[in-house]
Design an enzyme around this catalytic site. Sequence first.
Site, PDB file in Angstrom:
ATOM      1  CG  ASN A 155      13.945 -44.071   3.309  1.00 37.45           C
ATOM      2  OD1 ASN A 155      13.843 -43.029   3.971  1.00 37.45           O
ATOM      3  ND2 ASN A 155      13.219 -45.149   3.584  1.00 37.45           N
TER       4      ASN A 155
ATOM      5  NE  ARG B 163      11.110 -53.550   3.646  1.00 37.71           N
ATOM      6  CZ  ARG B 163      10.074 -52.891   3.152  1.00 37.71           C
ATOM      7  NH1 ARG B 163      10.261 -51.772   2.483  1.00 37.71           N
ATOM      8  NH2 ARG B 163       8.845 -53.350   3.302  1.00 37.71           N
TER       9      ARG B 163
ATOM     10  CG  HIS C  76       9.729 -47.440  -3.096  1.00 36.47           C
ATOM     11  ND1 HIS C  76       9.560 -47.739  -1.753  1.00 36.47           N
ATOM     12  CD2 HIS C  76      10.449 -48.470  -3.623  1.00 36.47           C
ATOM     13  CE1 HIS C  76      10.164 -48.893  -1.480  1.00 36.47           C
ATOM     14  NE2 HIS C  76      10.706 -49.353  -2.591  1.00 36.47           N
TER      15      HIS C  76
ATOM     16  CB  CYS D 279       4.385 -47.608   2.197  1.00 39.32           C
ATOM     17  SG  CYS D 279       5.130 -46.181   1.549  1.00 39.32           S
TER      18      CYS D 279
HETATM   19  N1  ARG Z   1      11.790 -48.092   5.543  1.00 43.66           N
HETATM   20  C1  ARG Z   1      11.200 -48.657   4.379  1.00 43.66           C
HETATM   21  C2  ARG Z   1      12.253 -48.831   3.310  1.00 43.66           C
HETATM   22  O1  ARG Z   1      13.080 -47.946   3.174  1.00 43.66           O
HETATM   23  C3  ARG Z   1      10.066 -47.809   3.908  1.00 43.66           C
HETATM   24  C4  ARG Z   1       9.338 -48.382   2.731  1.00 43.66           C
HETATM   25  C5  ARG Z   1       8.220 -47.509   2.275  1.00 43.66           C
HETATM   26  N2  ARG Z   1       7.485 -48.115   1.231  1.00 43.66           N
HETATM   27  C6  ARG Z   1       7.108 -47.535   0.079  1.00 43.66           C
HETATM   28  N3  ARG Z   1       6.393 -48.227  -0.734  1.00 43.66           N
HETATM   29  N4  ARG Z   1       7.514 -46.334  -0.255  1.00 43.66           N
HETATM   30  O2  ARG Z   1      12.285 -49.807   2.615  1.00 43.66           O
END
Ligand code: ARG
Length: 297
Positions: free
Chosen positions: A43, A117, A195, A291
Amino acid sequence: MPLVIDSLEQLPADLPATCRPQPMPNRLLMCPPTYFDVIDVKNPHMEGQIGRVDRAGAARQWQDVRSAFERAGARVELIDPEPGCEDMVFCANQTLAGLDATSSRVCLLSRMKHPSRQREVPAFARWFGAAGYRVVEMPRPVGFEGSGDAIWHPGRGLIWGGYGHRTQPEAYEAVAETFGVPVIRLKLLSDRFYHLDTCFCAIDEDTVLVNPRSLEPRGMEMIRAVFRRVVECPPDEADGGMACNATAIGGRHVVIQRGNERTVGALRELGYEVHEVDTAEFLRSGGSVFCMKMYVF
Ligand code: ARG
């Protein structure tokens, strides 16, 4: 009645009052940041952050977040971190846990966008299975990132569902079916708010903290129709300070990234007990307080 809602015209009258009441969970699942790192760019917040994580600092900040949750009255449970899963600390994303139409506990597994992930999900499936949940796969071959995008309306059988970056809109028919609740679908406009939990924080049955610029006007119309109180987050605090990525506990406490002065002031003005914490190491990865936990029913 399961149902997916995209506009004010489709929104039944009297939401959320007509949705089944359900408890606000005060158990939270967390994952220690033992292997936390930024090794790629998933992101825009991660740009320029590769290799810059201070692990010792991250460990201290994670402890502080945990303590703040406990001060706010939550009971924290832990899942073991796994080597090679550098984002596992963000345990809002691998599943959506909740209650189904018969009030039984169910855990819907995510289909995460990034292969690195996807490796995190089986550990959560085992954890929720051992905790007595019925664990189900996302029945459709579409992206879904758990409670990062699918957020329970506090105290009600109603889900707010963000899409556009990680979760695909088609996932929400399955979410509505699995939990036996209506889903209000919200399109996310900006990749800095990738998100729903980066721009929308449901605090209690009446109140939401939101960044209106990152949602479509028709989404904001539905939010204003369902929540009696809409706290608008200043754009700079929503972005740089991830102010909307806060965690509400018990409808009275809010744990939030420190330094978001106007947001914190507005919440205190409304009578909430606000706990400020520093999540700077996790902001490098595009995540903050919300998160870093999963609500466990
Ligand atoms: N680096 C993680 C990703 O980009 C961060 C996730 C953060 N989680 C959230 N629920 N916003 O997947």
